[in-house]
Design an enzyme around this catalytic site. Structure first.
Site, short mmCIF file in Angstrom:
data_model
loop_
_atom_site.label_atom_id
_atom_site.label_comp_id
_atom_site.label_asym_id
_atom_site.label_seq_id
_atom_site.Cartn_x
_atom_site.Cartn_y
_atom_site.Cartn_z
N ASN A 195 0.86 -1.20 0.00
CA ASN A 195 0.00 0.00 0.00
C ASN A 195 0.89 1.24 0.00
O ASN A 195 1.51 1.57 1.01
CB ASN A 195 -0.89 -0.04 1.26
CG ASN A 195 -1.73 1.21 1.42
OD1 ASN A 195 -1.83 2.03 0.50
ND2 ASN A 195 -2.34 1.37 2.58
N LYS A 222 0.04 4.28 -0.24
CA LYS A 222 -0.65 5.44 0.37
C LYS A 222 -0.48 6.67 -0.53
O LYS A 222 -0.41 6.53 -1.74
CB LYS A 222 -0.14 5.67 1.79
CG LYS A 222 -0.17 4.39 2.63
CD LYS A 222 -0.03 4.63 4.08
CE LYS A 222 0.07 3.30 4.81
NZ LYS A 222 -0.04 3.42 6.25
N HIS A 229 -9.50 0.33 5.43
CA HIS A 229 -8.19 0.62 6.02
C HIS A 229 -8.39 1.56 7.21
O HIS A 229 -9.24 2.45 7.18
CB HIS A 229 -7.28 1.28 4.97
CG HIS A 229 -5.85 1.37 5.44
ND1 HIS A 229 -5.43 2.34 6.31
CD2 HIS A 229 -4.78 0.58 5.20
CE1 HIS A 229 -4.14 2.15 6.57
NE2 HIS A 229 -3.73 1.08 5.90
N GLU A 288 -6.83 4.04 8.27
CA GLU A 288 -6.70 5.49 8.00
C GLU A 288 -8.00 6.03 7.39
O GLU A 288 -8.37 7.18 7.62
CB GLU A 288 -5.50 5.74 7.08
CG GLU A 288 -4.18 5.60 7.84
CD GLU A 288 -2.98 5.23 7.01
OE1 GLU A 288 -3.04 5.32 5.77
OE2 GLU A 288 -1.97 4.81 7.62
N GLU A 313 -5.01 -5.76 10.74
CA GLU A 313 -4.06 -4.66 10.92
C GLU A 313 -4.34 -3.96 12.25
O GLU A 313 -5.21 -3.08 12.32
CB GLU A 313 -4.23 -3.65 9.78
CG GLU A 313 -3.92 -4.21 8.42
CD GLU A 313 -3.36 -3.13 7.50
OE1 GLU A 313 -2.26 -3.32 7.01
OE2 GLU A 313 -4.02 -2.10 7.32
N GLY A 344 2.33 2.03 10.81
CA GLY A 344 3.20 3.18 10.66
C GLY A 344 3.88 3.61 11.95
O GLY A 344 4.43 4.70 12.04
N SER A 387 3.60 -2.34 10.27
CA SER A 387 5.05 -2.22 10.39
C SER A 387 5.79 -3.51 10.00
O SER A 387 6.79 -3.87 10.63
CB SER A 387 5.44 -1.78 11.81
OG SER A 387 4.89 -0.51 12.08
C1 PEP Z 1 -0.80 -0.14 6.13
O1 PEP Z 1 -0.91 1.03 5.87
O2 PEP Z 1 -1.67 -0.95 5.77
C2 PEP Z 1 0.38 -0.56 6.89
C3 PEP Z 1 0.41 -1.78 7.35
O3 PEP Z 1 1.36 0.37 7.05
P1 PEP Z 1 2.83 0.12 7.69
O4 PEP Z 1 3.38 -1.14 7.08
O5 PEP Z 1 3.61 1.33 7.32
O6 PEP Z 1 2.63 -0.03 9.16
#
Ligand code: PEP
Length: 242
Positions: free
Chosen positions: A9, A11, A92, A94, A164, A170, A205
């Site tokens: 992703n 973003k 997601h 976000e 997640e 992040g 992460s």
């Molecule tokens: C995500 O945005 O789905 C995600 C897992 O981000 P990150 O790997 O940066 O934590």
């Protein structure tokens, strides 16, 4: 039985130049896992043209729950499908936290995505506060339950689910392999018999350094990768480990 999937992703990152570099790197990855990338919408046709002929799939980071009409600034699932997307991310964290998407809206997006012929990647996860209160499994069961209610269990089992934990996205904090496995196992239990075929990804992460341990867990079928997907050598390592 379940083929691993590593999804990147991107973003709201990148420009024509950096995306061209990412595309060249993606074309060199040799791995067993399926790979999908999720560029910002405006760059999707560029990426589809760039990876054309390879096995790298492309998807949308989000889409409207509406089919068409007066929804300024939105992109429909039909449009994503029309330009060649195979996947779309729904729910997601976000989108839920910054743009206020409700679980009902997420369920509606899931239905529209699936009807358009794309595979939805449904994200579920708890906040740190919910985890600390011992509510993790209930929160996830509720997020998943609403989608099952609206789309049907069969549709959810044919999609991809991504666990997640919000506190791991992040932040550099990853759920331990055991924490992730126990949630994945519970998601699969909720999906019932057909859930044995459903790919459940872990996201939060993920890096080359922690991916191997996560992928060793029996119910973790790959990863949804944010930050590390912008570094193609890191992303390539994760894909090779899956
Ligand atoms: C995500 O945005 O789905 C995600 C897992 O981000 P990150 O790997 O940066 O934590």
């Amino acid at each position: 039985m379940r083929h691993p999937l590593v999804a990147g992703n991107w973003k709201m990152n990148g420009d024509s130049e950096s995306i061209a570099t990412l595309i060249s790197g993606l074309l060199e990855i040799q791995c067993e896992a399926d790979i999908a990338v999720f560029p910002p919408h405006i760059y999707i046709p560029l990426v589809i043209a760039g990876v054309g002929g390879s096995s790298v799939a492309v998807g949308g980071q989000s889409a409207s729950e509406h089919k068409a009409g007066a929804y300024t600034g939105e992109t429909s699932c039909q449009m994503l499908r029309d330009v060649g997307c195979q996947y779309v991310i729904v729910g997601h964290s976000e989108r839920r936290s910054i743009y206020g998407e409700s679980s009902q809206q997420v369920a509606e997006k899931f239905v529209v995505a699936q009807l358009s012929g794309m595979t939805p990647i449904l994200c579920v996860g708890e906040t740190l506060e919910q985890r600390d209160k011992g509510e993790t499994l209930n929160v996830i069961a509720e997020q998943l339950g609403l989608v099952i209610e609206l789309a049907g269990l069969d549709a959810v089992c044919k999609a991809v689910v991504a666990y997640e934990p919000v506190w791991a996205i992040g932040t550099g904090k990853t759920a331990t392999a055991e924490q992730a496995q126990s949630v994945h196992q519970d998601i699969r239990r909720q999906l019932g018999e057909s859930g044995a075929k459903t790919r459940i990804l872990y996201g939060g992460s993920v890096k080359a350094a922690n991916a191997a341990e996560l992928f060793l867990q029996p119910d973790i079928d790959g990863a949804l990768v944010g930050g590390a997907s912008l570094d193609v050598s890191e992303f390539s390592e994760i894909c090779k480990l899956a």
